[in-house]
Scaffold this motif. Structure first.
Motif, PDB file in Angstrom:
ATOM      1  N   LYS A 187       0.837  -1.201   0.000  1.00  0.00           N
ATOM      2  CA  LYS A 187       0.000   0.000   0.000  1.00  0.00           C
ATOM      3  C   LYS A 187       0.880   1.263   0.000  1.00  0.00           C
ATOM      4  CE  LYS A 187      -3.898   2.141   2.314  1.00  0.00           C
ATOM      5  NZ  LYS A 187      -4.740   2.250   3.510  1.00  0.00           N
ATOM      6  N   ASP A 188       1.922   1.263   0.827  1.00  0.00           N
ATOM      7  CA  ASP A 188       2.834   2.418   0.866  1.00  0.00           C
ATOM      8  C   ASP A 188       3.524   2.628  -0.486  1.00  0.00           C
ATOM      9  OD1 ASP A 188       2.167   2.765   3.481  1.00  0.00           O
ATOM     10  OD2 ASP A 188       4.063   1.989   4.302  1.00  0.00           O
ATOM     11  N   TRP A 189       3.954   1.504  -1.071  1.00  0.00           N
ATOM     12  CA  TRP A 189       4.582   1.578  -2.393  1.00  0.00           C
ATOM     13  C   TRP A 189       3.598   2.157  -3.427  1.00  0.00           C
ATOM     14  CZ3 TRP A 189       2.505  -1.310  -6.462  1.00  0.00           C
ATOM     15  CH2 TRP A 189       3.225  -1.279  -7.660  1.00  0.00           C
ATOM     16  N   TYR A 190       2.359   1.681  -3.403  1.00  0.00           N
ATOM     17  CA  TYR A 190       1.380   2.164  -4.386  1.00  0.00           C
ATOM     18  C   TYR A 190       1.057   3.637  -4.137  1.00  0.00           C
ATOM     19  CZ  TYR A 190      -2.550   2.095  -7.654  1.00  0.00           C
ATOM     20  OH  TYR A 190      -3.394   2.355  -8.718  1.00  0.00           O
ATOM     21  N   ALA A 191       1.004   4.038  -2.861  1.00  0.00           N
ATOM     22  CA  ALA A 191       0.739   5.452  -2.547  1.00  0.00           C
ATOM     23  C   ALA A 191       1.846   6.341  -3.122  1.00  0.00           C
ATOM     24  CB  ALA A 191       0.622   5.646  -1.036  1.00  0.00           C
ATOM     25  N   LYS A 192       3.097   5.879  -3.024  1.00  0.00           N
ATOM     26  CA  LYS A 192       4.222   6.653  -3.557  1.00  0.00           C
ATOM     27  C   LYS A 192       4.100   6.813  -5.071  1.00  0.00           C
ATOM     28  CE  LYS A 192       7.856   4.311  -1.978  1.00  0.00           C
ATOM     29  NZ  LYS A 192       9.266   3.863  -1.844  1.00  0.00           N
ATOM     30  N   ILE A 193       3.792   5.701  -5.732  1.00  0.00           N
ATOM     31  CA  ILE A 193       3.771   5.755  -7.197  1.00  0.00           C
ATOM     32  C   ILE A 193       2.518   6.487  -7.695  1.00  0.00           C
ATOM     33  CG2 ILE A 193       2.685   3.524  -7.767  1.00  0.00           C
ATOM     34  CD1 ILE A 193       5.194   3.116  -9.622  1.00  0.00           C
ATOM     35  N   LYS A 194       1.423   6.339  -6.942  1.00  0.00           N
ATOM     36  CA  LYS A 194       0.160   6.983  -7.312  1.00  0.00           C
ATOM     37  C   LYS A 194       0.258   8.509  -7.208  1.00  0.00           C
ATOM     38  CE  LYS A 194      -4.706   6.172  -6.025  1.00  0.00           C
ATOM     39  NZ  LYS A 194      -5.580   5.468  -5.047  1.00  0.00           N
ATOM     40  N   SER A 195       1.123   8.987  -6.351  1.00  0.00           N
ATOM     41  CA  SER A 195       1.206  10.435  -6.149  1.00  0.00           C
ATOM     42  C   SER A 195       2.149  11.123  -7.140  1.00  0.00           C
ATOM     43  CB  SER A 195       1.660  10.734  -4.720  1.00  0.00           C
ATOM     44  OG  SER A 195       2.984  10.269  -4.556  1.00  0.00           O
ATOM     45  N   ARG A 196       2.730  10.330  -8.043  1.00  0.00           N
ATOM     46  CA  ARG A 196       3.597  10.955  -9.036  1.00  0.00           C
ATOM     47  C   ARG A 196       2.767  11.677 -10.096  1.00  0.00           C
ATOM     48  NH1 ARG A 196       8.651   9.399  -8.235  1.00  0.00           N
ATOM     49  NH2 ARG A 196       9.364  10.317 -10.191  1.00  0.00           N
ATOM     50  N   PRO A 197       3.258  12.815 -10.600  1.00  0.00           N
ATOM     51  CA  PRO A 197       2.507  13.515 -11.653  1.00  0.00           C
ATOM     52  C   PRO A 197       2.182  12.598 -12.840  1.00  0.00           C
ATOM     53  CG  PRO A 197       4.302  14.891 -10.857  1.00  0.00           C
ATOM     54  CD  PRO A 197       4.456  13.569 -10.178  1.00  0.00           C
ATOM     55  N   ALA A 198       3.086  11.673 -13.147  1.00  0.00           N
ATOM     56  CA  ALA A 198       2.863  10.768 -14.288  1.00  0.00           C
ATOM     57  C   ALA A 198       1.596   9.941 -14.140  1.00  0.00           C
ATOM     58  CB  ALA A 198       4.067   9.835 -14.460  1.00  0.00           C
ATOM     59  N   PHE A 199       1.141   9.760 -12.893  1.00  0.00           N
ATOM     60  CA  PHE A 199      -0.007   8.889 -12.647  1.00  0.00           C
ATOM     61  C   PHE A 199      -1.347   9.591 -12.855  1.00  0.00           C
ATOM     62  CE2 PHE A 199      -1.738   5.040 -10.709  1.00  0.00           C
ATOM     63  CZ  PHE A 199      -0.715   4.145 -10.941  1.00  0.00           C
ATOM     64  N   ARG A 200      -1.298  10.946 -12.919  1.00  0.00           N
ATOM     65  CA  ARG A 200      -2.565  11.702 -12.897  1.00  0.00           C
ATOM     66  C   ARG A 200      -3.523  11.303 -14.007  1.00  0.00           C
ATOM     67  NH1 ARG A 200       0.167  17.316 -12.036  1.00  0.00           N
ATOM     68  NH2 ARG A 200       0.847  16.934  -9.896  1.00  0.00           N
ATOM     69  N   SER A 201      -2.979  11.116 -15.208  1.00  0.00           N
ATOM     70  CA  SER A 201      -3.893  10.844 -16.324  1.00  0.00           C
ATOM     71  C   SER A 201      -4.596   9.493 -16.134  1.00  0.00           C
ATOM     72  CB  SER A 201      -3.149  10.958 -17.662  1.00  0.00           C
ATOM     73  OG  SER A 201      -3.096   9.757 -18.362  1.00  0.00           O
ATOM     74  N   LEU A 202      -3.916   8.530 -15.500  1.00  0.00           N
ATOM     75  CA  LEU A 202      -4.544   7.227 -15.242  1.00  0.00           C
ATOM     76  C   LEU A 202      -5.687   7.359 -14.246  1.00  0.00           C
ATOM     77  CD1 LEU A 202      -1.852   6.336 -16.560  1.00  0.00           C
ATOM     78  CD2 LEU A 202      -1.756   4.461 -14.931  1.00  0.00           C
ATOM     79  N   LEU A 203      -5.498   8.249 -13.271  1.00  0.00           N
ATOM     80  CA  LEU A 203      -6.515   8.387 -12.224  1.00  0.00           C
ATOM     81  C   LEU A 203      -7.750   9.125 -12.738  1.00  0.00           C
ATOM     82  CD1 LEU A 203      -4.221   9.161  -9.155  1.00  0.00           C
ATOM     83  CD2 LEU A 203      -5.108   6.958  -9.926  1.00  0.00           C
ATOM     84  N   ALA A 204      -7.590   9.816 -13.875  1.00  0.00           N
ATOM     85  CA  ALA A 204      -8.720  10.536 -14.459  1.00  0.00           C
ATOM     86  C   ALA A 204      -9.489   9.675 -15.464  1.00  0.00           C
ATOM     87  CB  ALA A 204      -8.218  11.808 -15.143  1.00  0.00           C
ATOM     88  N   ASP A 205      -9.007   8.462 -15.743  1.00  0.00           N
ATOM     89  CA  ASP A 205      -9.678   7.601 -16.723  1.00  0.00           C
ATOM     90  C   ASP A 205     -11.119   7.294 -16.317  1.00  0.00           C
ATOM     91  OD1 ASP A 205      -7.628   7.302 -18.552  1.00  0.00           O
ATOM     92  OD2 ASP A 205      -6.837   5.475 -17.653  1.00  0.00           O
ATOM     93  N   GLN A 206     -11.983   7.285 -17.314  1.00  0.00           N
ATOM     94  CA  GLN A 206     -13.381   6.896 -17.096  1.00  0.00           C
ATOM     95  C   GLN A 206     -13.757   5.910 -18.194  1.00  0.00           C
ATOM     96  OE1 GLN A 206     -15.460   7.756 -14.691  1.00  0.00           O
ATOM     97  NE2 GLN A 206     -14.405   9.500 -13.716  1.00  0.00           N
ATOM     98  N   VAL A 207     -14.202   4.737 -17.801  1.00  0.00           N
ATOM     99  CA  VAL A 207     -14.619   3.750 -18.796  1.00  0.00           C
ATOM    100  C   VAL A 207     -16.139   3.630 -18.734  1.00  0.00           C
ATOM    101  CG1 VAL A 207     -14.394   1.357 -19.557  1.00  0.00           C
ATOM    102  CG2 VAL A 207     -12.447   2.535 -18.515  1.00  0.00           C
ATOM    103  N   PRO A 208     -16.847   3.971 -19.828  1.00  0.00           N
ATOM    104  CA  PRO A 208     -18.308   3.924 -19.807  1.00  0.00           C
ATOM    105  C   PRO A 208     -18.810   2.559 -19.338  1.00  0.00           C
ATOM    106  CG  PRO A 208     -17.528   4.891 -21.858  1.00  0.00           C
ATOM    107  CD  PRO A 208     -16.315   4.373 -21.137  1.00  0.00           C
TER     108      PRO A 208
END
Lengths: 221, 221
Positions: A187-208
């Motif tokens: 979880k800590d590892w994922y939190a670190k990688i999730k907070s990178r600017p590179a991850f932002r576009s993935l977190l904005a994905d929406q699949v109908p």
């Protein structure tokens, strides 16, 4: 303009998106429902898969070949370490996630819960879903074992291996299939990688047709 | 002593054997019936696949990670070209054979005709055999198209891409599943690669219960 033909819940597309963003290579994202085998898409890409990267006058396919190319042509920041031993470990783990984790987990859970629906190939096979849910536990435990000894999955520096793993896990997290309570270090590892600017576009994905859980885009999950 | 845990008709094992032999790295071959999941083997190799390379005190898995490691640690003779573009093309084609060709051809033909028998999982599924026999034609045509423009598959120098392709085709040739009359240029390419000293050990393989055709080990086939 550079273009990435991708599908939001394709882990291979996500891996390449992360590498492109870390290296600050701008691309326009074009959604490709690759299973519909659009003739234009097949002309660009005889392998018939995503991602496909149009970079200047080049058309590149195969996510691992693309990532190795980007590392060689855009070496900064480095996503592969310097020594042959350390590079081997990164590549072994990229293959671990892209082959073994994909076969045992991603293809079972995403394949049954998402692709059956979007491809119109019937109802989920519950035996596959169960097998995938069982297998992800062993993989999270393996990641825990690695992260107990290292800061990142393949060593003390962030690498392609982290992006390959995060690409698969983020797709599964979109459909609530990752039990983050199983391992504090994962979880800590994922939190670190999730907070990178590179991850932002993935977190904005929406699949109908598929609404992600509230914690999906939340950095404090 | 270095050791390669392998299976004679595993194309991934064969690719690594070819790279080791070209680079003149001596290994003892140890046959591993990996599907029997021997606990000793699984301890050496949590991925549970062949090949596994024991090199000095290292234990290496994943055929592509192994080949990249060997290229970096033993650069002579070079099996990857120098420029990023040319290296991309080699890696794209290695993935083409190891993923797409394997999924569409090798797993269908070898999987049904050989692995069903040795693993004891029933009779061949003729629909799969037919699909594999159909798909290999398109792949041979794709190779013809490449070889009409290049001396070797990925360019004008022999590379890992040729070994990946030859590893799959030589397994299929062992069970008489390659129609060498389909393409003169593919046949010429295979004759060149088959006559290399590195290929000798593959041509001497014998798998109990499966007799190769007379032309299998013949350099003038």
């Amino acid at each position: 303009m550079n273009r990435l033909y991708h599908y939001a819940l394709s882990p291979y597309s996500r891996k390449v998106r992360l590498v492109l963003a870390e290296k600050k290579i701008e691309v326009e994202l074009v959604e490709e429902k690759y299973w519909e085998q659009d003739p234009d898409f097949l002309r660009r890409n005889p392998a018939g898969k995503v991602p496909i990267l149009k970079l200047g006058n080049k058309t590149l396919s195969d996510s691992s070949a693309i990532c190795e190319f980007l590392e060689e042509a855009y070496p900064d920041p480095a996503l592969l370490p310097k020594s042959a031993d350390a590079r081997y470990e990164v590549r072994r783990l990229v293959a671990w996630f892209d082959d073994k984790f994909h076969a045992e987990v991603t293809s079972k859970l995403m394949g049954e819960r998402v692709f059956r629906k979007v491809m119109g190939t019937g109802y989920p096979d519950s035996a596959n879903v169960k097998a995938g849910s069982r297998a992800i536990k062993y993989h999270l435990d393996y990641m825990t074992w690695l992260l107990d000894q290292r800061r990142w999955l393949a060593g003390n520096d962030m690498s392609m291996a982290d992006f390959a793993a995060a690409a698969h896990l983020s797709c599964l997290d979109y459909i609530s299939d990752v039990d983050w309570n199983r391992s504090e270090v994962v979880k800590d590892w994922y939190a670190k990688i999730k907070s990178r600017p590179a991850f932002r576009s993935l977190l904005a994905d929406q699949v109908p047709g598929f609404l992600p859980p509230a914690h999906y885009a939340n950095l404090d999950f």
